[in-house]
Write a protein that holds these residues in place. Sequence first.
Motif, PDB file in Angstrom:
ATOM      1  N   GLN A  50      40.946  29.093  37.254  1.00  0.00           N
ATOM      2  CA  GLN A  50      40.112  29.473  36.114  1.00  0.00           C
ATOM      3  C   GLN A  50      40.961  29.564  34.857  1.00  0.00           C
ATOM      4  O   GLN A  50      42.179  29.728  34.928  1.00  0.00           O
ATOM      5  CB  GLN A  50      39.405  30.798  36.396  1.00  0.00           C
ATOM      6  N   SER A  51      40.325  29.457  33.683  1.00  0.00           N
ATOM      7  CA  SER A  51      41.116  29.432  32.457  1.00  0.00           C
ATOM      8  C   SER A  51      41.484  30.852  32.011  1.00  0.00           C
ATOM      9  O   SER A  51      42.468  31.043  31.316  1.00  0.00           O
ATOM     10  CB  SER A  51      40.352  28.705  31.356  1.00  0.00           C
ATOM     11  N   ASP A  52      40.723  31.863  32.396  1.00  0.00           N
ATOM     12  CA  ASP A  52      40.995  33.227  31.948  1.00  0.00           C
ATOM     13  C   ASP A  52      42.103  33.862  32.793  1.00  0.00           C
ATOM     14  O   ASP A  52      42.415  33.400  33.893  1.00  0.00           O
ATOM     15  CB  ASP A  52      39.708  34.054  32.050  1.00  0.00           C
ATOM     16  N   TYR A  53      42.703  34.936  32.248  1.00  0.00           N
ATOM     17  CA  TYR A  53      43.693  35.695  33.025  1.00  0.00           C
ATOM     18  C   TYR A  53      43.017  36.347  34.232  1.00  0.00           C
ATOM     19  O   TYR A  53      41.824  36.653  34.193  1.00  0.00           O
ATOM     20  CB  TYR A  53      44.281  36.854  32.201  1.00  0.00           C
ATOM     21  N   ILE A  54      43.822  36.585  35.278  1.00  0.00           N
ATOM     22  CA  ILE A  54      43.332  37.412  36.391  1.00  0.00           C
ATOM     23  C   ILE A  54      44.156  38.695  36.379  1.00  0.00           C
ATOM     24  O   ILE A  54      45.350  38.677  36.656  1.00  0.00           O
ATOM     25  CB  ILE A  54      43.521  36.692  37.740  1.00  0.00           C
ATOM     26  N   ILE A  55      43.502  39.822  36.020  1.00  0.00           N
ATOM     27  CA  ILE A  55      44.208  41.104  36.009  1.00  0.00           C
ATOM     28  C   ILE A  55      43.312  42.087  36.769  1.00  0.00           C
ATOM     29  O   ILE A  55      42.202  42.391  36.329  1.00  0.00           O
ATOM     30  CB  ILE A  55      44.453  41.608  34.570  1.00  0.00           C
ATOM     31  N   LYS A  56      43.799  42.536  37.912  1.00  0.00           N
ATOM     32  CA  LYS A  56      42.901  43.257  38.805  1.00  0.00           C
ATOM     33  C   LYS A  56      43.695  44.215  39.679  1.00  0.00           C
ATOM     34  O   LYS A  56      44.761  43.854  40.184  1.00  0.00           O
ATOM     35  CB  LYS A  56      42.183  42.219  39.685  1.00  0.00           C
ATOM     36  N   ALA A  57      43.169  45.449  39.849  1.00  0.00           N
ATOM     37  CA  ALA A  57      43.816  46.404  40.756  1.00  0.00           C
ATOM     38  C   ALA A  57      43.180  46.304  42.139  1.00  0.00           C
ATOM     39  O   ALA A  57      41.960  46.175  42.246  1.00  0.00           O
ATOM     40  CB  ALA A  57      43.668  47.820  40.203  1.00  0.00           C
ATOM     41  N   HIS A  58      44.010  46.331  43.188  1.00  0.00           N
ATOM     42  CA  HIS A  58      43.507  46.287  44.571  1.00  0.00           C
ATOM     43  C   HIS A  58      43.863  47.618  45.217  1.00  0.00           C
ATOM     44  O   HIS A  58      45.001  47.819  45.654  1.00  0.00           O
ATOM     45  CB  HIS A  58      44.151  45.128  45.342  1.00  0.00           C
ATOM     46  N   ASN A 109      47.571  48.864  47.331  1.00  0.00           N
ATOM     47  CA  ASN A 109      48.564  49.398  46.377  1.00  0.00           C
ATOM     48  C   ASN A 109      49.116  48.282  45.508  1.00  0.00           C
ATOM     49  O   ASN A 109      50.329  48.097  45.395  1.00  0.00           O
ATOM     50  CB  ASN A 109      49.716  50.080  47.112  1.00  0.00           C
ATOM     51  N   TRP A 110      48.258  47.545  44.904  1.00  0.00           N
ATOM     52  CA  TRP A 110      48.679  46.281  44.289  1.00  0.00           C
ATOM     53  C   TRP A 110      47.897  46.023  43.015  1.00  0.00           C
ATOM     54  O   TRP A 110      46.693  46.286  42.949  1.00  0.00           O
ATOM     55  CB  TRP A 110      48.417  45.150  45.300  1.00  0.00           C
ATOM     56  N   ILE A 111      48.565  45.547  41.986  1.00  0.00           N
ATOM     57  CA  ILE A 111      47.861  45.071  40.787  1.00  0.00           C
ATOM     58  C   ILE A 111      48.231  43.610  40.573  1.00  0.00           C
ATOM     59  O   ILE A 111      49.417  43.280  40.474  1.00  0.00           O
ATOM     60  CB  ILE A 111      48.212  45.899  39.529  1.00  0.00           C
ATOM     61  N   THR A 112      47.248  42.737  40.548  1.00  0.00           N
ATOM     62  CA  THR A 112      47.497  41.319  40.285  1.00  0.00           C
ATOM     63  C   THR A 112      47.473  41.072  38.776  1.00  0.00           C
ATOM     64  O   THR A 112      46.545  41.501  38.083  1.00  0.00           O
ATOM     65  CB  THR A 112      46.415  40.451  40.950  1.00  0.00           C
ATOM     66  N   VAL A 113      48.520  40.448  38.270  1.00  0.00           N
ATOM     67  CA  VAL A 113      48.553  40.015  36.865  1.00  0.00           C
ATOM     68  C   VAL A 113      48.946  38.542  36.926  1.00  0.00           C
ATOM     69  O   VAL A 113      50.115  38.220  37.086  1.00  0.00           O
ATOM     70  CB  VAL A 113      49.568  40.822  36.042  1.00  0.00           C
ATOM     71  N   ALA A 114      47.995  37.645  36.831  1.00  0.00           N
ATOM     72  CA  ALA A 114      48.293  36.237  37.109  1.00  0.00           C
ATOM     73  C   ALA A 114      47.510  35.311  36.203  1.00  0.00           C
ATOM     74  O   ALA A 114      46.588  35.731  35.495  1.00  0.00           O
ATOM     75  CB  ALA A 114      47.977  35.940  38.574  1.00  0.00           C
ATOM     76  N   GLY A 115      47.900  34.047  36.239  1.00  0.00           N
ATOM     77  CA  GLY A 115      47.188  33.026  35.470  1.00  0.00           C
ATOM     78  C   GLY A 115      47.353  33.217  33.977  1.00  0.00           C
ATOM     79  O   GLY A 115      46.500  32.842  33.179  1.00  0.00           O
ATOM     80  N   ILE A 116      48.484  33.786  33.567  1.00  0.00           N
ATOM     81  CA  ILE A 116      48.731  34.004  32.141  1.00  0.00           C
ATOM     82  C   ILE A 116      49.223  32.679  31.569  1.00  0.00           C
ATOM     83  O   ILE A 116      50.364  32.289  31.786  1.00  0.00           O
ATOM     84  CB  ILE A 116      49.790  35.094  31.917  1.00  0.00           C
TER      85      ILE A 116
END
Lengths: 198, 305
Positions: free
Chosen positions: A64-72, A76-83
Amino acid sequence: MLFPTIFGNLAIGPTAEETDERENASNDTASLDKLKATAIDMLPALKTVDVTAIYAGLRPATEQSDYIIKAHDDDNWITVAGIRSTGLTSSLGIAQHVAKLYAKHFGKLPKKPPAALWTPVANLAEHAIRPYMKGGEIICHCEWVTRSEIETAIQGPLPAGDLGGLKRRTRATMGRCQGFYCAAHVSAAFEKAKHGAS
Amino acid sequence: MEHHDIVIIGGGPAGLSTALALSQAGVKDIVVLEREAETGGIPRHCGHMGFAPYKNFGLMTGPNLARQLQDQTKHLDIRTATTALGFTLHGTLRVHSANGIIEISANKIILATGTRESSRAARLVGGNKLKGIMNTGELQQRVYLNGERPFKRPVIIGSEWVSYSTLLTCRHLQVKPVMMLTETSVNAAPSYFAYGARLLGTKVLQHAKLIAIHGKTTVEAIEIEQSGRIGMVDCDGVILTGRFRSEDALYSNGYLEHEDHAPKVTDSFKTSRPNIYAVGNVLGHLETAGRCMAQGRDLAKVLTP
């Protein structure tokens, strides 16, 4: 885009091409020709100027073109991806957002973060003092890189590990001759500095 | 501020022979600025024969010619590890030396900064950034100054005089190049050199263009185009030879009028500024060391009529 760099060069680019490649950054010869032609269109005097350096890199991307920023919560994980290429501009905002996500999902952040490891990075541009101005021994003549800058690059907690790292830290061999005059001396100085340091 | 009668920038064959001839003609106040740790210029790392001080070709090796020049100019004011950084607006030189940056003025300034080969970037050759891609200049310094052996199966790009110098360097390394590749028919150097290359066991491919260089960390193959067909050649190094460019850092900002990558000069080596001269390979044509030295002697005659 045609823009001046802090090192006094003009840069043309970038281009963006989709690729499935994950490790191998490669310059496409046809794109290089096109970039040079575009630069000459914008600034005809560049017709008689040689290209100093070319480079390519891989940008991480997702489907996808947008950032993926998500807490799981469960992991115990935060995804910060696709920047994509707006990463530098958005980095401070993303950091604040991630801090908020953390507070919301995992509790308060510690007030004082642990001390960061700082690798000293020397000034490489002409607006401020560089070692050659004080009389240091110049090893790379196009970029006026001194022996002391090469020695400094292999000190500290994150020393330059190879010639590629050394080039990026110091700009040695990155000027107009691309190593014709100095690459052998830069290699020798790098090896000597490593022996001195170990 | 330091002031001299003559300042020569560059201590290679052209600069040193100018200095020597001027001193023999009775000029007293000459300074040579050389950015390397020693003078002698490019012949220092051309470890094969073919050099001569008074004609184009001879039986001296490059380092022998460089040592002879160093010996003959020992008595002169030669500043090694000293870099001319640029001209100031009022025509003096900004010079880097062991003591920091100083300003030097002179009645006459002579550019003898020499030449270098075009880089991979200047040739717009795509592909990966890899170990094992270099000019002849880098190769010969790695081999003759550092004693390195950077590859075993390189490809040589070009068929100028220097390309055959590269072939001799490979022979010294006991390395057999996979092929020589040239965009035209065998060009600047006479065709018997191509026979020489074949005798040494190296295939010469004409009318072929290097498109890209591929590999992961070191060179693995090159992509070439010949008569519209694309092909790959396995190799572990690429030596980009020739396409010489004048070392132009001191004038490319427009301080001297220039065209076709060289300062404009008159028959008597005068540039567009009245007190600045240029001599040797900085003039853009690659000449032998012997020819550059002859130019230096000619310039000395111009300056001491």
